[in-house]
Structure formats: structure tokens, C-alpha cells
Design a protein around this motif. Structure first.
Motif, mmCIF file in Angstrom:
data_model
loop_
_atom_site.group_PDB
_atom_site.id
_atom_site.type_symbol
_atom_site.label_atom_id
_atom_site.label_comp_id
_atom_site.label_asym_id
_atom_site.label_seq_id
_atom_site.Cartn_x
_atom_site.Cartn_y
_atom_site.Cartn_z
ATOM 1 N N PHE A 46 -68.650 78.350 -38.858
ATOM 2 C CA PHE A 46 -68.317 77.964 -37.486
ATOM 3 C C PHE A 46 -67.443 79.067 -36.882
ATOM 4 N N CYS A 47 -67.949 79.701 -35.835
ATOM 5 C CA CYS A 47 -67.277 80.856 -35.230
ATOM 6 C C CYS A 47 -66.175 80.431 -34.265
ATOM 7 N N GLU A 48 -65.398 81.415 -33.804
ATOM 8 C CA GLU A 48 -64.316 81.128 -32.862
ATOM 9 C C GLU A 48 -64.126 82.281 -31.887
ATOM 10 N N MET A 61 -62.693 73.999 -35.830
ATOM 11 C CA MET A 61 -62.203 72.961 -36.738
ATOM 12 C C MET A 61 -62.727 71.585 -36.327
ATOM 13 N N VAL A 62 -62.784 71.336 -35.022
ATOM 14 C CA VAL A 62 -63.254 70.038 -34.538
ATOM 15 C C VAL A 62 -64.739 69.864 -34.843
ATOM 16 N N LEU A 63 -65.531 70.899 -34.589
ATOM 17 C CA LEU A 63 -66.961 70.790 -34.874
ATOM 18 C C LEU A 63 -67.217 70.662 -36.371
ATOM 19 N N ALA A 64 -66.457 71.385 -37.169
ATOM 20 C CA ALA A 64 -66.606 71.270 -38.625
ATOM 21 C C ALA A 64 -66.257 69.865 -39.105
ATOM 22 N N ALA A 65 -65.263 69.241 -38.482
ATOM 23 C CA ALA A 65 -64.910 67.866 -38.853
ATOM 24 C C ALA A 65 -66.056 66.914 -38.542
ATOM 25 N N GLN A 77 -67.386 76.477 -43.554
ATOM 26 C CA GLN A 77 -66.502 77.643 -43.445
ATOM 27 C C GLN A 77 -66.073 77.814 -41.986
ATOM 28 N N VAL A 78 -64.784 77.672 -41.746
ATOM 29 C CA VAL A 78 -64.233 77.695 -40.395
ATOM 30 C C VAL A 78 -63.554 79.034 -40.133
ATOM 31 N N ASN A 79 -64.023 79.747 -39.099
ATOM 32 C CA ASN A 79 -63.324 80.958 -38.679
ATOM 33 C C ASN A 79 -61.985 80.576 -38.055
ATOM 34 N N VAL A 80 -60.939 81.315 -38.415
ATOM 35 C CA VAL A 80 -59.593 81.067 -37.888
ATOM 36 C C VAL A 80 -59.016 82.395 -37.425
ATOM 37 N N LEU A 81 -58.850 82.550 -36.113
ATOM 38 C CA LEU A 81 -58.197 83.743 -35.561
ATOM 39 C C LEU A 81 -56.690 83.551 -35.710
ATOM 40 N N ARG A 104 -65.050 70.368 -49.327
ATOM 41 C CA ARG A 104 -66.047 71.417 -49.029
ATOM 42 C C ARG A 104 -65.563 72.385 -47.957
ATOM 43 N N ALA A 105 -64.284 72.381 -47.616
ATOM 44 C CA ALA A 105 -63.761 73.243 -46.561
ATOM 45 C C ALA A 105 -63.454 74.641 -47.084
ATOM 46 N N GLU A 106 -63.676 75.634 -46.224
ATOM 47 C CA GLU A 106 -63.287 77.016 -46.465
ATOM 48 C C GLU A 106 -62.722 77.567 -45.160
ATOM 49 N N VAL A 107 -61.854 78.579 -45.261
ATOM 50 C CA VAL A 107 -61.393 79.269 -44.061
ATOM 51 C C VAL A 107 -61.764 80.738 -44.151
#
Length: 329
Positions: A46-48, A61-65, A77-81, A104-107
Motif C-alpha cells: 500500500f503506497c503513500e 494504514m486505513v486501507l490496509a486495515a 506491507q504499508v509504506n510509511v513516509l 501479517r503486517a509489515e512496514v
């Protein structure tokens, strides 16, 4: 063994698509649920980005949830700037996502490079490296559940993540310092350009760590098609929109990055960032992929028409995936 990642940006640009943003989100979640139903070792990324007039996903993060509650197998896998954000709040959000997804979360921690975003969040570009170092260390301390001090303030974060000691920390970037930082502080590296992997591997060796990284994308962003010529004509406007958007953003940096400006479909096809191939061509090339190389799918590129998006996605998982060995990065 192939690493398969499916990338979602959730753009709805008026320049290319008539789909509403709500429809784009629905399609995204529908595709993720369908991929998950196959039970394969796939990572959803999931991009940001922020402040984009095409509504580029600003809150992965919201879409991944939302995806977490519709899936049981895929990694999220959540992109975090990270320099834009409060790492204490990131720690809380990722911990909740990890429980929602049953571990199953990754950052994927990134420093950011778009000038308008850096200005929007008040980040001095020269401080990105320091903010990344500070932020990733704060995340690790936060996820212990123990009291610690952040910027002179007492802090303690609950819940702890389900995965212990914490969800996998991927780190990205498009420069040598980012590769070395990933070796020091992260669990894996996804670089903006493949040549950075050698720097990362060398630094891991010096630290006595096993390298874990995404290698080349030998087939670029891959679209499996029964009619490559016809489908390229349908895909090209969306791909042109995306590559030129990224190229404009990249004008604010001197970093060597993936996307290039292109005038037309023929020029873009020669660049090779996006490839439309028959399943037989993909399977013929697959044995030459290195162990860390990846199949990167980008099914809704530039707000792509949902019918064509679904078609290329089903072609990959129906005609290619059953014939390749897949693993996690």
C-alpha cells in the motif's frame, strides 16, 4: 523461488478514468480478497503520497486495515513516509493493524522526496536521514511495551504487536546512505534502484547480518495478456499518466529513480518500465530470474479500467503463478 508483490496506489485521476474514488477502493479491496482466496505467498503493498490532485492514497494504514478484515493469507506491507509522521502514532497504528491481520503486517519505511510534501509537513530535506534514524529506533523501543524516552518525553506504547519482537521493518530509499541505514536498522531493503543492493549486502556482511532484499524487476510492472498489442494500446494512457507524474515529482531530487518521462506510448514501451507479455513469454523468462528478483504487479496503474485490470490479474494468477515456485521476501 519468486517473490510476488501487488502494488496499490488507489488513484482516480480525471485525466484517465471515470471511476470514482469509492469505486477504486472497492475494486482494490475486491482484488486483494480474491488474491487472498488463492492461498499463495503474496505481499500486498500500500503506497503513500500526499496532496496529489488525483487522490493518490494518503492513508495506507486505513486501507490496509480494511484489507486485513477481508483476508487471511497475504502479507500487508504499508509504506510509511516516516519523517512526515509521529513515530509513536505509527507504532500504535501498526500494532493495531498487526492484530487486525492476525500477524501479517509489515512496514516499508521511506524518507520521502517530493518537494511539496516535504514543505507540507515542515520537513527539512537535509534532516530526512536523521529523522529516519530517530524514527526507526523509536518504533523498536515502542514495540517492546516498556517505558522509554522520546525527544525528552516519557512514552509507553500499547498494544504490543502480535508479531514479536515486531512486524518486519523494510526500509527503502534511492541513495547509498539509505541502503546502509537499512542494513543497520532494518530487517530488509527495497531500494529505489537495484544497484543499491550491492551496497546493502556489503554493509550487512560488515555487520554480520543476513541480507534480505528485493532484487531486480526483470519484467518491470507486469501485465499478463492474451493480446499484448491490443492491451498495450489500452494500458498506455494510464502508464503514461503515471510515469510522467512520477517524473515531475522526481524533478525535485537528484536521486536516480525508477520512472522516466515519456512523450508517447512507443517511447514508454521502449523504456520497459511496464511490460505486457503473454503467459508463455513470462514462463520462458522466469527461470532466468535471480533468487531475490520480483514479479511486481500494478493492476490499477493510473486508475486503470477495472475490466482490463481484472483480466491481467487473473491471467497472472491463473496462467503463470501455478507454474512458478513462490516465496516471501
Amino acid at each position: 523461488m519468486a517473490y510476488v508483490c501487488v502494488k496499490y496506489e488507489c488513484r482516480a485521476p480525471a485525466a484517465t478514468t471515470a471511476a470514482s474514488l469509492a469505486t477504486m477502493y472497492d475494486t482494490t479491496l475486491g482484488q486483494i480478497a480474491w488474491i487472498d482466496s488463492l492461498g499463495l505467498p503474496v505481499t500486498i503493498n500500500f503506497c503513500e503520497h500526499h496532496g496529489a490532485d488525483d487522490s493518490y492514497l494518503p492513508s495506507p494504514m486505513v486501507l490496509a486495515a480494511a484489507a486485513a478484515r477481508a483476508t487471511r493469507h497475504v502479507r500487508l506491507q504499508v509504506n510509511v513516509l516516516l519523517p512526515y509522521l509521529d513515530p509513536l502514532r505509527v507504532a500504535e497504528d501498526v500494532a493495531v493493524l498487526d492484530h487486525l491481520s492476525h500477524g501479517r503486517a509489515e512496514v516499508l519505511l521511506l524518507g520521502g522526496y517530493v518537494a511539496s510534501e516535504l514543505a507540507m509537513f515542515g520537513v527539512d530535506p537535509r534532516e530526512r536521514g536523521n529523522l529516519m534514524d530517530e524514527g526507526v529506533r523509536a518504533l523498536k523501543e515502542a514495540w517492546t511495551g516498556e517505558p522509554f524516552t522520546y525527544r525528552g518525553r516519557p512514552a509507553r506504547i500499547f498494544p504490543r504487536p502480535l508479531q514479536q519482537p515486531h512486524p518486519p521493518i523494510f526500509m527503502g530509499g534511492s541513495a547509498a546512505p539509505a541502503a546502509r541505514r537499512a542494513a543497520r536498522e532494518g530487517d530488509a531493503f527495497i531500494g529505489g534502484m537495484p544497484h543499491l543492493n550491492e551496497i546493502y549486502v556489503t554493509e550487512c556482511a560488515a555487520l554480520g547480518k543476513r541480507p534480505r532484499f528485493q532484487g531486480e524487476l526483470p519484467m518491470g510492472f507486469l501485465y499478463v495478456s492474451e493480446d499484448p498489442k491490443g492491451d498495450w494500446a489500452r494500458l498506455a494512457p494510464y502508464c503514461l499518466y503515471e510515469t510522467n507524474c512520477y517524473a515531475r515529482w522526481q524533478q525535485s531530487t537528484t536521486l536516480d529513480m525508477l520512472f522516466s518521462a515519456a512523450m508517447d506510448a512507443d517511447e514508454l514501451r521502449k523504456i520497459g518500465t511496464y511490460q505486457v507479455l503473454r503467459a508463455e513469454e513470462v514462463l520462458e523468462r522466469a527461470p532466468r530470474m535471480a533468487p531475490h528478483d520480483a514479479f511486481m504487479l500494478h493492476p490499477l496503474v493510473g486508475g486503470l479500467d477495472a475490466d482490463l485490470s481484472w483480466e491481467t490479474l487473473r491471467n497472472f494468477f491463473g496462467k503463470v503463478a501455478p507454474h512458478i515456485a513462490m516465496n516471501r521476501l
